[in-house]
Design a protein around this motif. Structure first.
Motif, PDB file in Angstrom:
ATOM      1  N   ARG A 122       0.759  -0.977   0.135  1.00 46.11           N
ATOM      2  CA  ARG A 122      -0.004   0.705   0.231  1.00 46.11           C
ATOM      3  C   ARG A 122       0.717   1.363  -0.032  1.00 46.11           C
ATOM      4  O   ARG A 122       1.867   1.028   0.656  1.00 46.11           O
ATOM      5  N   GLN A 123       0.356   2.321  -0.504  1.00 49.14           N
ATOM      6  CA  GLN A 123       0.795   3.784  -0.768  1.00 49.14           C
ATOM      7  C   GLN A 123       1.251   3.879   0.770  1.00 49.14           C
ATOM      8  O   GLN A 123      -0.222   4.296   1.227  1.00 49.14           O
ATOM      9  N   VAL A 124       2.524   4.625   1.502  1.00 50.02           N
ATOM     10  CA  VAL A 124       2.598   5.406   2.106  1.00 50.02           C
ATOM     11  C   VAL A 124       2.901   7.011   1.648  1.00 50.02           C
ATOM     12  O   VAL A 124       2.831   7.717   2.503  1.00 50.02           O
ATOM     13  N   SER A 125       3.492   7.060   0.414  1.00 49.49           N
ATOM     14  CA  SER A 125       4.077   8.419   0.275  1.00 49.49           C
ATOM     15  C   SER A 125       4.770   8.208  -0.827  1.00 49.49           C
ATOM     16  O   SER A 125       4.503   7.490  -2.228  1.00 49.49           O
ATOM     17  N   ARG A 126       4.268   9.903  -1.849  1.00 55.81           N
ATOM     18  CA  ARG A 126       5.313  10.059  -2.951  1.00 55.81           C
ATOM     19  C   ARG A 126       6.162  11.209  -3.205  1.00 55.81           C
ATOM     20  O   ARG A 126       6.262  11.649  -2.784  1.00 55.81           O
ATOM     21  N   SER A 127       7.288  10.410  -4.021  1.00 55.22           N
ATOM     22  CA  SER A 127       7.855  11.615  -4.284  1.00 55.22           C
ATOM     23  C   SER A 127       7.996  11.944  -5.991  1.00 55.22           C
ATOM     24  O   SER A 127       7.016  11.394  -6.702  1.00 55.22           O
ATOM     25  N   THR A 128       8.139  14.196  -6.194  1.00 58.90           N
ATOM     26  CA  THR A 128       7.790  13.991  -7.504  1.00 58.90           C
ATOM     27  C   THR A 128       9.403  14.166  -8.474  1.00 58.90           C
ATOM     28  O   THR A 128       8.860  13.423  -9.565  1.00 58.90           O
ATOM     29  N   HIS A 129      10.067  13.226  -7.898  1.00 55.92           N
ATOM     30  CA  HIS A 129      11.215  12.423  -8.313  1.00 55.92           C
ATOM     31  C   HIS A 129      11.565  11.502  -8.275  1.00 55.92           C
ATOM     32  O   HIS A 129      12.181  11.440  -7.048  1.00 55.92           O
ATOM     33  N   ASP A 130      12.516  11.032  -9.265  1.00 57.62           N
ATOM     34  CA  ASP A 130      13.094   9.763  -8.807  1.00 57.62           C
ATOM     35  C   ASP A 130      14.170  10.058  -8.314  1.00 57.62           C
ATOM     36  O   ASP A 130      14.912  11.198  -7.925  1.00 57.62           O
ATOM     37  N   SER A 131      15.047   8.625  -7.935  1.00 60.62           N
ATOM     38  CA  SER A 131      16.410   9.031  -7.193  1.00 60.62           C
ATOM     39  C   SER A 131      17.380   9.545  -7.716  1.00 60.62           C
ATOM     40  O   SER A 131      18.487  10.017  -7.692  1.00 60.62           O
ATOM     41  N   THR A 132      17.206   9.364  -8.628  1.00 62.11           N
ATOM     42  CA  THR A 132      18.643  10.577 -10.210  1.00 62.11           C
ATOM     43  C   THR A 132      17.737  12.047 -10.460  1.00 62.11           C
ATOM     44  O   THR A 132      18.883  12.868 -11.182  1.00 62.11           O
ATOM     45  N   SER A 133      16.832  12.503  -9.851  1.00 61.94           N
ATOM     46  CA  SER A 133      16.355  13.470 -10.313  1.00 61.94           C
ATOM     47  C   SER A 133      15.310  14.064 -11.175  1.00 61.94           C
ATOM     48  O   SER A 133      15.394  15.023 -11.748  1.00 61.94           O
ATOM     49  N   LYS A 134      15.285  13.300 -11.399  1.00 65.22           N
ATOM     50  CA  LYS A 134      14.586  13.372 -13.026  1.00 65.22           C
ATOM     51  C   LYS A 134      13.193  13.709 -12.648  1.00 65.22           C
ATOM     52  O   LYS A 134      11.829  12.728 -11.494  1.00 65.22           O
ATOM     53  N   PRO A 135      12.053  13.787 -13.888  1.00 66.77           N
ATOM     54  CA  PRO A 135      10.434  14.546 -12.563  1.00 66.77           C
ATOM     55  C   PRO A 135       9.717  13.194 -13.290  1.00 66.77           C
ATOM     56  O   PRO A 135       8.347  12.969 -14.253  1.00 66.77           O
ATOM     57  N   TYR A 136      10.000  11.582 -12.600  1.00 65.99           N
ATOM     58  CA  TYR A 136       9.524  10.435 -12.952  1.00 65.99           C
ATOM     59  C   TYR A 136       9.011  10.441 -11.583  1.00 65.99           C
ATOM     60  O   TYR A 136       9.690   9.920 -10.560  1.00 65.99           O
ATOM     61  N   PRO A 137       7.465  10.784 -11.285  1.00 66.77           N
ATOM     62  CA  PRO A 137       6.809  10.444  -9.924  1.00 66.77           C
ATOM     63  C   PRO A 137       7.100   9.096  -9.301  1.00 66.77           C
ATOM     64  O   PRO A 137       6.488   8.102 -10.240  1.00 66.77           O
ATOM     65  N   ILE A 138       7.687   9.087  -7.934  1.00 65.45           N
ATOM     66  CA  ILE A 138       8.221   7.452  -7.699  1.00 65.45           C
ATOM     67  C   ILE A 138       6.553   7.511  -6.411  1.00 65.45           C
ATOM     68  O   ILE A 138       6.531   8.813  -5.292  1.00 65.45           O
TER      69      ILE A 138
END
Length: 143
Positions: A122-138
């Motif tokens: 289950r989702q607990v949080s969301r980031s707007t960028h991936d670990s390489t700072s690309k704008p791919y929501p995680i």
């Protein structure tokens, strides 16, 4: 299909599986992104202590999973083997042998999101960028 370790001489095959899987499921990733990610993925195989491979009946590596500190860092399958239960086998192995309890997944990959939710994440949080700072929501998921 069976699960076993991955030998260093199989890292090239694992990288090929990663790329084939990404091309089949991550339609938002550009060729330029693949050029950035490819060496990072290749380098990661020797650094992840908890790494397991999925093998076809002939022993050919057709998928793999890597876990670090309880987080599924990578789970990739040969596209020809998708839908045959191999991903579930790898994830169950990670639960049992690697104490996996979390995963970060690209929001733009709804098949992967659905797969992990099917297995109880289950989702607990969301980031707007991936670990390489690309704008791919995680999406950050946990059991």
């Amino acid at each position: 299909m069976e699960i076993s370790g991955i030998r260093p001489d199989e890292y090239g095959r694992a990288a090929e599986l990663w790329e084939a899987s990404v091309r089949a499921t991550h339609t938002f990733v550009t060729e330029a992104d693949l050029d950035v990610f490819r060496p990072l993925v290749r380098a990661s195989f020797g650094q992840i202590a908890q790494l397991a491979g999925l093998r076809a009946g002939d022993g050919l590596l057709v998928g793999f999973i890597g876990v670090e500190d309880g987080n599924v860092e990578m789970l990739f399958l040969d596209p020809a083997y998708r839908g045959r239960g191999g991903g579930s086998l790898l994830l169950k192995h990670a639960f049992t042998h690697f104490a996996a309890t979390s995963v970060d997944v690209n929001e733009q990959n709804p098949q992967a999101v659905g797969f992990y939710e099917h297995h109880g994440f289950r989702q607990v949080s969301r980031s707007t960028h991936d670990s390489t700072s690309k704008p791919y929501p995680i999406l950050h998921l946990t059991i």
